[in-house]
Design an enzyme around this catalytic site. Structure first.
Site, PDB file in Angstrom:
ATOM      1  N   SER A  85      21.475  21.737  -4.605  1.00 23.25           N
ATOM      2  CA  SER A  85      21.390  23.318  -4.004  1.00 23.25           C
ATOM      3  C   SER A  85      20.039  23.244  -3.337  1.00 23.25           C
ATOM      4  O   SER A  85      19.657  22.662  -2.387  1.00 23.25           O
ATOM      5  CB  SER A  85      21.543  24.039  -5.011  1.00 23.25           C
ATOM      6  OG  SER A  85      21.821  25.568  -4.696  1.00 23.25           O
ATOM      7  N   GLU A 179       8.120  36.665  -9.047  1.00 26.71           N
ATOM      8  CA  GLU A 179       7.304  37.507  -7.739  1.00 26.71           C
ATOM      9  C   GLU A 179       7.316  36.173  -6.629  1.00 26.71           C
ATOM     10  O   GLU A 179       7.501  36.777  -5.361  1.00 26.71           O
ATOM     11  CB  GLU A 179       6.037  37.994  -7.940  1.00 26.71           C
ATOM     12  CG  GLU A 179       6.024  39.068  -9.176  1.00 26.71           C
ATOM     13  CD  GLU A 179       6.833  39.955  -8.670  1.00 26.71           C
ATOM     14  OE1 GLU A 179       6.907  40.343  -7.631  1.00 26.71           O
ATOM     15  OE2 GLU A 179       7.638  40.660  -9.806  1.00 26.71           O
ATOM     16  N   HIS A 238      29.917  24.329  -8.225  1.00 31.61           N
ATOM     17  CA  HIS A 238      28.557  24.431  -7.725  1.00 31.61           C
ATOM     18  C   HIS A 238      27.595  23.133  -8.570  1.00 31.61           C
ATOM     19  O   HIS A 238      26.970  22.400  -7.698  1.00 31.61           O
ATOM     20  CB  HIS A 238      27.890  25.706  -7.466  1.00 31.61           C
ATOM     21  CG  HIS A 238      26.549  25.423  -6.788  1.00 31.61           C
ATOM     22  ND1 HIS A 238      26.398  24.878  -5.383  1.00 31.61           N
ATOM     23  CD2 HIS A 238      25.173  25.893  -6.862  1.00 31.61           C
ATOM     24  CE1 HIS A 238      25.154  24.973  -5.232  1.00 31.61           C
ATOM     25  NE2 HIS A 238      24.426  25.682  -6.081  1.00 31.61           N
TER      26      HIS A 238
END
Length: 260
Positions: A85, A179, A238
């Site tokens: 991924s 963040e 996946h």
């Protein structure tokens, strides 16, 4: 930036394993152990993940440089690269940027493409749900699962995300930098425009039930990786290497052992 990594295996060629978004080096533990019989295996925590340092921003060039800075002083190149991924995109960018250091490339269930606005919005939704958890009030991990399931209607995904929630100093904290990931998600969802190709052996392994490697991506694959082959693992989604480890290794190990 120098990264945290786990090493198994005492000899043979070097293999680098890169995890996906919201993951860490332990996602590869079973595969790394199997490969350690033949290879020296390094599983990395990428920046903003696991035990590696945090930063306010990340993209594939910065992450490729992290790998270079971590591995070059140890004289580990050339290596076999394997990435799933997000880690697959990183492996592709590294191979395109430093082809002389890559013996072969294995990309697991991802393509060198932009996955579009809808995917970005899904990531923002997940990240907001994680950021909104009242960590100071949590008494049990199960409470976090119940709260996340109100927004993310996928128990398997929620449980995967919660592998990043750890109990530390008498409270729950996130082990990933939410963040820094949030500020970078559009770059990570896309793929940089690189005017290069990797001339070495390349294998794409996809899950038959996954939609991350569609027929429309094949042109991009052959442009960047002219020697690429594609194998689909039956009944896998996946997380191919986690769902079908035996079948995954049956494809991977012969490829790694192939002569040039």
């Amino acid at each position: 930036m120098k990264l945290f990594y786990r090493q198994v295996g005492l000899g043979g060629p070097n293999v680098f394993l890169f995890h996906g978004l919201y993951g860490n080096s332990l996602n590869w533990a079973s595969i790394a152990q199997s490969l350690s019989k033949f290879y020296q295996v390094f599983s990395f925590d990428l920046r903003n993940h696991g035990h590696s340092p945090s930063s306010s921003f990340m993209d594939y060039f910065l992450m490729a440089e992290d790998i270079r800075q971590t591995a070059e002083p140890m004289e580990l190149f050339p290596v076999h690269l394997i990435g799933h991924s997000l880690g697959g995109k990183l492996a592709m960018v590294f191979a395109l940027s430093f082809p002389q250091w890559v013996s072969s490339l294995v990309v697991v269930d991802i393509a060198p493409v932009d996955y579009g606005k809808e995917a970005v919005e899904e990531h923002f939704k997940m990240l907001e749900a994680m950021r909104s958890l009242p960590l100071a009030d949590l008494k049990k991990r199960k409470e976090a699962e119940v709260l996340l399931l109100k927004t993310i209607n996928n128990k398997t995904l929620v449980q995967f995300l919660l592998t990043n929630l750890i109990y530390q100093s008498e409270r729950y904290v996130w082990r990933i930098n939410l963040e820094g990931i949030r500020a970078s998600i559009e770059k990570l969802n896309a793929f940089p425009a690189l005017h290069a190709c990797f001339p070495g052996r390349t294998l794409f392994i996809a899950g038959e039930r996954s939609n991350y490697l569609e027929a429309s991506s094949i042109h991009q694959l052959s442009f960047y990786f002219p020697k690429a082959t594609l194998v689909k693992i039956r009944d896998a989604g996946h997380w191919v290497h986690f769902e079908k480890p035996k079948e995954f290794l049956e494809v991977l190990i012969p490829f790694l052992k192939e002569r040039k």
